[in-house]
Enzyme design. Structure first.
Site, PDB file in Angstrom:
ATOM      1  N   HIS A 100      26.635 -16.828  -5.828  1.00  0.00           N
ATOM      2  CA  HIS A 100      26.436 -15.465  -6.322  1.00  0.00           C
ATOM      3  C   HIS A 100      26.126 -14.485  -5.199  1.00  0.00           C
ATOM      4  CE1 HIS A 100      27.032 -16.613 -10.430  1.00  0.00           C
ATOM      5  NE2 HIS A 100      26.074 -17.501 -10.364  1.00  0.00           N
TER       6      HIS A 100
ATOM      7  N   ASP B 118      30.327 -17.108  -2.443  1.00  0.00           N
ATOM      8  CA  ASP B 118      31.343 -17.296  -3.476  1.00  0.00           C
ATOM      9  C   ASP B 118      32.754 -17.296  -2.881  1.00  0.00           C
ATOM     10  OD1 ASP B 118      29.343 -17.448  -5.331  1.00  0.00           O
ATOM     11  OD2 ASP B 118      29.831 -15.563  -6.342  1.00  0.00           O
TER      12      ASP B 118
END
Length: 109
Positions: free
Chosen positions: A64, A69
């Site tokens: 996140h 990511d």
């Protein structure tokens, strides 16, 4: 340029909502690792990025966060390439067409 993302439709919708205000339009082809997972591993119950990474043995660091990511998504995508080839999917057009046949491709945001 091809954009690769996980659950890319979600992010692309936010970008589309701001096109008029920013003057920035993303019209590149998109490959979505969520859809590729559903295509390559249809029997799996979860196609979350963490679940896919675990199946492939890809470490998840900085989940996140933009960089974390992006790295996990990139590594997962690279694992999909040979699996797609085993299914006879070797081109961008073939991958995009096959991904659109999955259940998750029907989800709209």
């Amino acid at each position: 340029t091809v954009l690769v993302g996980h659950n890319a439709a979600f992010d692309m919708r936010f970008l589309q909502l701001k096109e008029a205000a920013t003057g920035v339009v993303f019209d590149q082809p998109v490959l979505d690792t969520l859809l590729l997972s559903a295509l390559v591993h249809p029997q799996q119950q979860s196609h979350r990025l963490e679940a896919i990474a675990e199946r492939f043995g890809v470490p998840v660091l900085g989940r996140h966060t933009a960089l974390g990511d992006a790295i996990v998504t990139a590594e997962v995508f690279l694992k999909f390439v040979p699996l797609l080839a085993e299914l006879g999917i070797r081109t961008l057009a073939e991958a995009r067409a096959a991904a659109q046949e999955t259940y998750f491709a029907r989800v709209t945001y």
